[in-house]
Motif scaffolding. Sequence first.
Motif, PDB file in Angstrom:
ATOM      1  N   ASN A  94       0.944  -1.607  -0.502  1.00 33.45           N
ATOM      2  CA  ASN A  94       0.363  -0.099   0.259  1.00 33.45           C
ATOM      3  C   ASN A  94       0.857   1.175  -0.002  1.00 33.45           C
ATOM      4  OD1 ASN A  94      -2.289  -1.370   0.037  1.00 33.45           O
ATOM      5  ND2 ASN A  94      -2.751  -1.823   1.919  1.00 33.45           N
ATOM      6  N   LYS A  96       3.268   3.596  -1.365  1.00 31.29           N
ATOM      7  CA  LYS A  96       3.922   4.645  -2.785  1.00 31.29           C
ATOM      8  C   LYS A  96       5.365   4.056  -2.476  1.00 31.29           C
ATOM      9  CE  LYS A  96       0.278   5.712  -4.474  1.00 31.29           C
ATOM     10  NZ  LYS A  96      -0.397   6.766  -4.538  1.00 31.29           N
ATOM     11  N   TRP A 139       7.851  -0.668 -13.624  1.00 32.34           N
ATOM     12  CA  TRP A 139       6.773  -0.120 -12.865  1.00 32.34           C
ATOM     13  C   TRP A 139       6.433   0.847 -13.542  1.00 32.34           C
ATOM     14  CZ3 TRP A 139       3.564  -1.921  -9.814  1.00 32.34           C
ATOM     15  CH2 TRP A 139       2.596  -0.970  -8.127  1.00 32.34           C
ATOM     16  N   SER A 143       0.162   0.070 -15.159  1.00 34.99           N
ATOM     17  CA  SER A 143      -1.098   0.688 -15.735  1.00 34.99           C
ATOM     18  C   SER A 143      -0.956   1.681 -14.218  1.00 34.99           C
ATOM     19  CB  SER A 143      -2.208   0.191 -15.041  1.00 34.99           C
ATOM     20  OG  SER A 143      -2.703  -0.168 -14.190  1.00 34.99           O
ATOM     21  N   LYS A 144      -2.091   2.849 -14.706  1.00 41.94           N
ATOM     22  CA  LYS A 144      -2.280   4.299 -14.329  1.00 41.94           C
ATOM     23  C   LYS A 144      -2.582   3.664 -12.408  1.00 41.94           C
ATOM     24  CE  LYS A 144      -2.885   8.965 -14.035  1.00 41.94           C
ATOM     25  NZ  LYS A 144      -3.131   8.963 -12.886  1.00 41.94           N
ATOM     26  N   THR A 145      -3.820   3.059 -12.881  1.00 40.39           N
ATOM     27  CA  THR A 145      -4.465   2.575 -11.098  1.00 40.39           C
ATOM     28  C   THR A 145      -3.676   2.215 -10.851  1.00 40.39           C
ATOM     29  OG1 THR A 145      -6.208   2.459 -12.763  1.00 40.39           O
ATOM     30  CG2 THR A 145      -6.273   1.384 -10.735  1.00 40.39           C
ATOM     31  N   GLN A 147      -0.486   2.432 -10.431  1.00 37.97           N
ATOM     32  CA  GLN A 147       0.883   3.357 -10.096  1.00 37.97           C
ATOM     33  C   GLN A 147      -0.049   3.566  -8.822  1.00 37.97           C
ATOM     34  OE1 GLN A 147       3.544   5.061 -12.300  1.00 37.97           O
ATOM     35  NE2 GLN A 147       2.814   3.366 -13.837  1.00 37.97           N
ATOM     36  N   ASP A 148      -0.873   4.068  -8.689  1.00 41.59           N
ATOM     37  CA  ASP A 148      -1.834   5.195  -7.677  1.00 41.59           C
ATOM     38  C   ASP A 148      -2.049   4.549  -7.071  1.00 41.59           C
ATOM     39  OD1 ASP A 148      -0.979   7.403 -10.238  1.00 41.59           O
ATOM     40  OD2 ASP A 148      -3.119   6.993 -10.708  1.00 41.59           O
ATOM     41  N   THR A 149      -2.366   3.549  -7.411  1.00 42.23           N
ATOM     42  CA  THR A 149      -3.336   2.378  -5.895  1.00 42.23           C
ATOM     43  C   THR A 149      -1.848   2.030  -4.914  1.00 42.23           C
ATOM     44  OG1 THR A 149      -4.772   2.455  -6.971  1.00 42.23           O
ATOM     45  CG2 THR A 149      -4.997   0.881  -5.098  1.00 42.23           C
ATOM     46  N   GLY A 151       2.763   0.205  -4.327  1.00 47.14           N
ATOM     47  CA  GLY A 151       4.157   1.283  -4.111  1.00 47.14           C
ATOM     48  C   GLY A 151       4.263  -0.763  -4.220  1.00 47.14           C
TER      49      GLY A 151
END
Length: 370
Positions: A94, A96, A139, A143-145, A147-149, A151
Amino acid sequence: MGKLKRSKSNQDLRGGYTTGACAAAAARASVRALIEKQSVDEITIQIPNREWVTFPINRLEQSDTVLCGVIKDAGDDPDCTHGLEIQCKARLVNDKGIKVLGGLGVAVVTKPGLELSVGEPAINPVPKANIIEMASLEWLNASKTLQDTFGLELTIIVPDGEKAATETINERLGLVGGISILGTRGTVRPYSTSAFAASVRQAIQIAKTNGEQHVVLTTGSRSEIAAKKIIPTLNEMAFIQAGDFIGVGLRSAKRYKVKQITVVCMIGKLGKLISGRMMTHVSGYGIDFSYLSRLAHQEGIESTLCEHIASANSGRHVLDLVRDSKPTNFYNRLCKEAQQHAAKYVSNALDVEVILIDFNGEPIGKSRSE
């Protein structure tokens, strides 16, 4: 007289790759498999010296996490880590960013005086940065999802690392539980072989045949870079990486009647030269810290610090201890002690100078007063 050329046999001496390079390869492969959810048979990475190298993947285990293993090939260097499987387990977390941890078979730092803090895994800064850099390349393809969610957590594992470490002085240095993940270049040069010793002899012969009367012996790439800055007037040919074979370089210089040798090294190798040991391999004899303590006392270092030097666990630790004590005379004394042993080793047949550099490549001590 014609110029000599290196023989093909020495050029063909096979190098290998460091534990750090193998860890970086395993890391990139594990992240790729984690993201793409597909098998990975081989992986190409850029190692610290900026070469691109392809490694075969020896193991791939996939579930919620991915574990990849790369077999370390040390080339013609009989390194105790040759043949070990260097693994990386990758998982989403969780937090990043990318975090690198040490797992089974990777040593933990338990004493001060190393590049790493007490409690950290023995994954040195350059290979750690390379691990993160190579994992980041994969990495970025996530997907952006994702990477945003999430680490990444990368755990470096060496299943037989603890057993291999018994062939090193790791435990005496305070590195407990396994091997260190090392490598400032990513490649292993076969310093430990008779063939490499022969190449040192030939390099001395080539330098002298081409008119060089002053040769500089260094113990590796960092000390060579520093030496070229310290003595910029010499030709490239005069700088010879002798590795652990300083003694071979000295005797070859005597044999080929070189007039002057300058040895440029860091504290770890210097500590062994001070005791008269011209073979400085890490698996050999360690530094005599009691002797360093006595020399420090003779050069005016405060008594309490001298006691700490006697129980130091590395050359770096000694530098850390005396850094604020105006230690120039002490550093010069260390160089002088090493110079005397080196000169005796060649029966005073040539002029020998010893220069100590710090870990940034700056000269901090020398055997010859201006």
